[in-house]
Write a protein that holds these residues in place. Structure first.
Motif, PDB file in Angstrom:
ATOM      1  N   PRO A 143      38.226  18.327  45.060  1.00 40.18           N
ATOM      2  CA  PRO A 143      38.633  17.826  46.048  1.00 40.18           C
ATOM      3  C   PRO A 143      39.617  16.556  45.623  1.00 40.18           C
ATOM      4  O   PRO A 143      40.967  16.433  46.102  1.00 40.18           O
ATOM      5  CB  PRO A 143      37.936  17.292  47.166  1.00 40.18           C
ATOM      6  CG  PRO A 143      36.749  18.313  46.938  1.00 40.18           C
ATOM      7  CD  PRO A 143      36.577  18.569  45.483  1.00 40.18           C
ATOM      8  N   ALA A 144      39.194  15.970  44.670  1.00 36.08           N
ATOM      9  CA  ALA A 144      39.913  14.615  44.266  1.00 36.08           C
ATOM     10  C   ALA A 144      41.283  15.296  43.290  1.00 36.08           C
ATOM     11  O   ALA A 144      42.280  14.615  43.610  1.00 36.08           O
ATOM     12  CB  ALA A 144      39.084  13.713  43.494  1.00 36.08           C
ATOM     13  N   ALA A 145      40.947  16.055  42.472  1.00 34.60           N
ATOM     14  CA  ALA A 145      42.140  16.634  41.665  1.00 34.60           C
ATOM     15  C   ALA A 145      43.139  17.498  42.654  1.00 34.60           C
ATOM     16  O   ALA A 145      44.252  17.267  42.451  1.00 34.60           O
ATOM     17  CB  ALA A 145      41.488  17.662  40.803  1.00 34.60           C
ATOM     18  N   LEU A 177      38.624  17.833  51.185  1.00 41.25           N
ATOM     19  CA  LEU A 177      39.864  17.721  50.562  1.00 41.25           C
ATOM     20  C   LEU A 177      40.973  16.748  51.512  1.00 41.25           C
ATOM     21  O   LEU A 177      41.512  16.170  50.988  1.00 41.25           O
ATOM     22  CB  LEU A 177      40.488  19.321  50.733  1.00 41.25           C
ATOM     23  CG  LEU A 177      41.956  19.370  50.317  1.00 41.25           C
ATOM     24  CD1 LEU A 177      42.207  18.999  48.970  1.00 41.25           C
ATOM     25  CD2 LEU A 177      42.402  20.828  50.510  1.00 41.25           C
ATOM     26  N   CYS A 178      40.676  16.878  52.862  1.00 43.70           N
ATOM     27  CA  CYS A 178      41.488  15.782  53.538  1.00 43.70           C
ATOM     28  C   CYS A 178      40.923  14.594  53.482  1.00 43.70           C
ATOM     29  O   CYS A 178      42.110  13.585  53.419  1.00 43.70           O
ATOM     30  CB  CYS A 178      41.224  16.342  55.213  1.00 43.70           C
ATOM     31  SG  CYS A 178      41.897  18.114  55.541  1.00 43.70           S
ATOM     32  N   GLY A 208      47.543  25.214  42.460  1.00 45.44           N
ATOM     33  CA  GLY A 208      46.135  24.924  42.266  1.00 45.44           C
ATOM     34  C   GLY A 208      45.432  25.456  43.139  1.00 45.44           C
ATOM     35  O   GLY A 208      45.953  26.170  44.258  1.00 45.44           O
ATOM     36  N   LEU A 209      43.944  25.552  42.830  1.00 44.61           N
ATOM     37  CA  LEU A 209      43.047  26.432  43.934  1.00 44.61           C
ATOM     38  C   LEU A 209      41.992  25.455  44.195  1.00 44.61           C
ATOM     39  O   LEU A 209      41.312  24.917  43.255  1.00 44.61           O
ATOM     40  CB  LEU A 209      42.789  27.658  43.340  1.00 44.61           C
ATOM     41  CG  LEU A 209      41.748  28.383  44.168  1.00 44.61           C
ATOM     42  CD1 LEU A 209      42.486  30.037  44.233  1.00 44.61           C
ATOM     43  CD2 LEU A 209      40.457  28.680  43.338  1.00 44.61           C
ATOM     44  N   LEU A 210      41.505  24.995  45.346  1.00 43.71           N
ATOM     45  CA  LEU A 210      40.328  24.365  45.600  1.00 43.71           C
ATOM     46  C   LEU A 210      39.069  25.129  45.628  1.00 43.71           C
ATOM     47  O   LEU A 210      39.058  26.201  45.993  1.00 43.71           O
ATOM     48  CB  LEU A 210      40.381  23.864  46.929  1.00 43.71           C
ATOM     49  CG  LEU A 210      39.013  22.966  47.560  1.00 43.71           C
ATOM     50  CD1 LEU A 210      39.169  21.518  46.752  1.00 43.71           C
ATOM     51  CD2 LEU A 210      39.215  22.442  48.712  1.00 43.71           C
TER      52      LEU A 210
END
Length: 187
Positions: free
Chosen positions: A7-9, A124-125, A161-163
């Protein structure tokens, strides 16, 4: 396919104007910073989606959505009904504030919003410290991806990117209802 991000990246990528694929309650989504018009336009081009349709914003908490909403235009009992469903897999169209640009609202006076209980979406949010665009990870007219393996190779080659994570297991994308009267727009 891009490597899976934390999530941070992923939040850093979004702050830099990137477009991200991420798991939601039922399907994989595409997201970006809703305040970055270039990122939103790129996301719409990838999906081959008309800007007039508008986009959903997703957040980890209601406070992240407040700036996007014209809350005085919504009766208190209707706001309470909406908030009773959050966090959860319920999307509501609420009156949009003057801050909400047309690249988010489309041709509408309202804005579709959700406070998600999905742990990856919420993380993520929180890492992004705000609301994000949330639209299904598919080109318009094609079925949405329910699993990472179903993600469209064309889209995956174009996103930044992809979480890491998995969808929440719902059978259908979240229902969409009108906050002013509870009318169902999508089941």
């Amino acid at each position: 396919m891009p490597a899976a991000l934390t999530p941070a990246a992923a939040a850093a990528l979004l702050r830099d104007g990137g477009v991200l694929a991420y798991p939601t309650e039922a399907v994989w989504g595409l997201g970006c910073d809703p305040e970055n018009e270039a990122a939103v336009q790129r996301l719409l081009a990838l999906k081959q989606r008309a800007v007039d349709k508008g986009l959903i914003l997703v957040a980890a908490d209601f406070d992240s959505l407040r700036p996007w909403l014209d809350l005085p235009a919504l009766p208190a009992q209707r706001l309470a009904a909406v908030q009773a469903h959050w966090p959860g897999a319920h999307t509501w169209v609420m009156p949009a504030s003057a801050r909400a640009p047309r690249w988010i609202t489309g041709a509408h006076d309202g804005i579709a919003v959700r406070v998600s209980a999905h742990p990856d979406v919420a993380a993520l949010c929180r890492a992004f410290a705000g609301a994000l665009v949330s639209t299904s990870a598919n080109r318009s007219g094609l079925p949405p991806a329910r699993t990472r393996a179903e993600l469209d190779p064309f889209l995956m080659a174009a996103v930044d990117g992809l979480l890491a994570g998995e969808t929440g297991g719902l059978d259908q994308p979240t229902p969409i209802r009108m906050a002013l009267d509870g009318r169902v727009l999508r089941t």
